[in-house]
Scaffold this motif. Structure first.
Motif, PDB file in Angstrom:
ATOM      1  N   UNK A   1       0.855  -1.157   0.000  1.00 19.26           N
ATOM      2  CA  UNK A   1       0.000   0.000   0.000  1.00 19.26           C
ATOM      3  C   UNK A   1       0.903   1.221   0.000  1.00 19.26           C
ATOM      4  N   UNK A   2       0.611   2.151  -0.886  1.00 13.87           N
ATOM      5  CA  UNK A   2       1.389   3.387  -0.909  1.00 13.87           C
ATOM      6  C   UNK A   2       0.531   4.512  -1.465  1.00 13.87           C
ATOM      7  N   UNK A   3       1.061   5.691  -1.460  1.00 12.60           N
ATOM      8  CA  UNK A   3       0.328   6.860  -1.930  1.00 12.60           C
ATOM      9  C   UNK A   3      -0.041   7.757  -0.767  1.00 12.60           C
ATOM     10  N   UNK A   4      -0.423   8.975  -1.077  1.00 15.07           N
ATOM     11  CA  UNK A   4      -0.761   9.965  -0.053  1.00 15.07           C
ATOM     12  C   UNK A   4      -1.862   9.461   0.864  1.00 15.07           C
ATOM     13  N   UNK A   5      -2.870   8.846   0.307  1.00 16.09           N
ATOM     14  CA  UNK A   5      -3.993   8.332   1.107  1.00 16.09           C
ATOM     15  C   UNK A   5      -3.940   6.805   1.241  1.00 16.09           C
ATOM     16  N   UNK A   6      -2.775   6.245   0.967  1.00 19.62           N
ATOM     17  CA  UNK A   6      -2.604   4.786   0.984  1.00 19.62           C
ATOM     18  C   UNK A   6      -3.659   4.103   0.122  1.00 19.62           C
ATOM     19  N   UNK A   7      -3.948   4.702  -1.024  1.00 23.99           N
ATOM     20  CA  UNK A   7      -4.993   4.176  -1.886  1.00 23.99           C
ATOM     21  C   UNK A   7      -4.467   3.379  -3.075  1.00 23.99           C
ATOM     22  N   UNK A   8      -3.157   3.221  -3.188  1.00 29.03           N
ATOM     23  CA  UNK A   8      -2.571   2.398  -4.247  1.00 29.03           C
ATOM     24  C   UNK A   8      -2.191   1.046  -3.666  1.00 29.03           C
ATOM     25  N   UNK A   9      -2.873   0.018  -4.099  1.00 25.75           N
ATOM     26  CA  UNK A   9      -2.645  -1.323  -3.568  1.00 25.75           C
ATOM     27  C   UNK A   9      -2.007  -2.192  -4.646  1.00 25.75           C
ATOM     28  N   UNK A  10      -0.941  -2.884  -4.279  1.00 27.20           N
ATOM     29  CA  UNK A  10      -0.314  -3.847  -5.179  1.00 27.20           C
ATOM     30  C   UNK A  10      -0.338  -5.200  -4.470  1.00 27.20           C
ATOM     31  N   UNK A  11      -1.012  -6.161  -5.047  1.00 29.63           N
ATOM     32  CA  UNK A  11      -1.078  -7.504  -4.474  1.00 29.63           C
ATOM     33  C   UNK A  11       0.206  -8.243  -4.832  1.00 29.63           C
ATOM     34  N   UNK A  12       0.967  -8.631  -3.816  1.00 29.65           N
ATOM     35  CA  UNK A  12       2.259  -9.265  -4.037  1.00 29.65           C
ATOM     36  C   UNK A  12       2.168 -10.774  -3.850  1.00 29.65           C
ATOM     37  N   UNK A  13       1.409 -11.221  -2.859  1.00 33.07           N
ATOM     38  CA  UNK A  13       1.194 -12.651  -2.624  1.00 33.07           C
ATOM     39  C   UNK A  13      -0.307 -12.897  -2.690  1.00 33.07           C
ATOM     40  N   UNK A  14      -0.731 -13.775  -3.589  1.00 31.44           N
ATOM     41  CA  UNK A  14      -2.155 -14.059  -3.790  1.00 31.44           C
ATOM     42  C   UNK A  14      -2.390 -15.568  -3.832  1.00 31.44           C
ATOM     43  N   UNK A  15      -3.652 -15.955  -3.704  1.00 33.11           N
ATOM     44  CA  UNK A  15      -4.029 -17.358  -3.838  1.00 33.11           C
ATOM     45  C   UNK A  15      -3.766 -18.202  -2.614  1.00 33.11           C
ATOM     46  N   UNK A  16      -3.560 -17.571  -1.459  1.00 36.88           N
ATOM     47  CA  UNK A  16      -3.310 -18.344  -0.241  1.00 36.88           C
ATOM     48  C   UNK A  16      -4.600 -19.006   0.238  1.00 36.88           C
ATOM     49  N   UNK A  17      -4.484 -20.178   0.853  1.00 35.86           N
ATOM     50  CA  UNK A  17      -5.684 -20.862   1.344  1.00 35.86           C
ATOM     51  C   UNK A  17      -6.286 -20.138   2.538  1.00 35.86           C
ATOM     52  N   UNK A  18      -7.592 -20.278   2.690  1.00 38.90           N
ATOM     53  CA  UNK A  18      -8.280 -19.772   3.870  1.00 38.90           C
ATOM     54  C   UNK A  18      -9.616 -20.477   3.992  1.00 38.90           C
TER      55      UNK A  18
END
Length: 117
Positions: A1-18
């Motif tokens: 998460x980055x940006x002035x309002x933390x509104x830019x999200x980059x998914x780095x790890x996906x597909x984990x079980x839950x």
């Protein structure tokens, strides 16, 4: 998460079980080695699908579930897509990917058997 309002999200790890209702990946920490460590609880009712439970349902256990996981996110070409194959030919009798997480992604099991992590 980055940006002035933390509104830019980059998914780095996906597909984990839950599980359907709980046991989501959590407790993120960077270790002294610079790797990311985090826990993932079991996504089944003690290792078996449970059709009577709204929390677990018919999901089979997955190889990255119920474990403390480690990821070297600074590794060149880091692959954080950890979604297991849904193809039954690639699954074993338990419904777990036959590769047992080998070459699935660049996230590895550091310690296993942590159902309620």
């Amino acid at each position: 998460v980055k940006g002035v309002k933390l509104d830019n999200v980059q998914h780095v790890i996906t597909g984990l079980p839950r599980a359907i209702g709980n046991h989501a990946p959590n407790s993120l920490h960077f270790g002294p080695d610079g790797h990311l460590y985090f826990t993932v609880g079991s996504n089944t009712a003690a290792g078996a699908p449970n059709p009577r439970s709204p929390t677990f349902g018919l999901r089979p256990e997955q190889c990255l579930a119920a474990a403390l996981l480690r990821a070297n996110m600074k590794r060149k070409g880091f692959n954080g897509n950890c979604l297991e194959p849904a193809d039954p030919v690639k699954m074993d009798k338990t419904g777990i990917a036959s590769e047992k997480c080998n070459n699935l992604c660049d996230v590895e099991v550091y310690a296993s058997g942590l159902r309620n992590s």
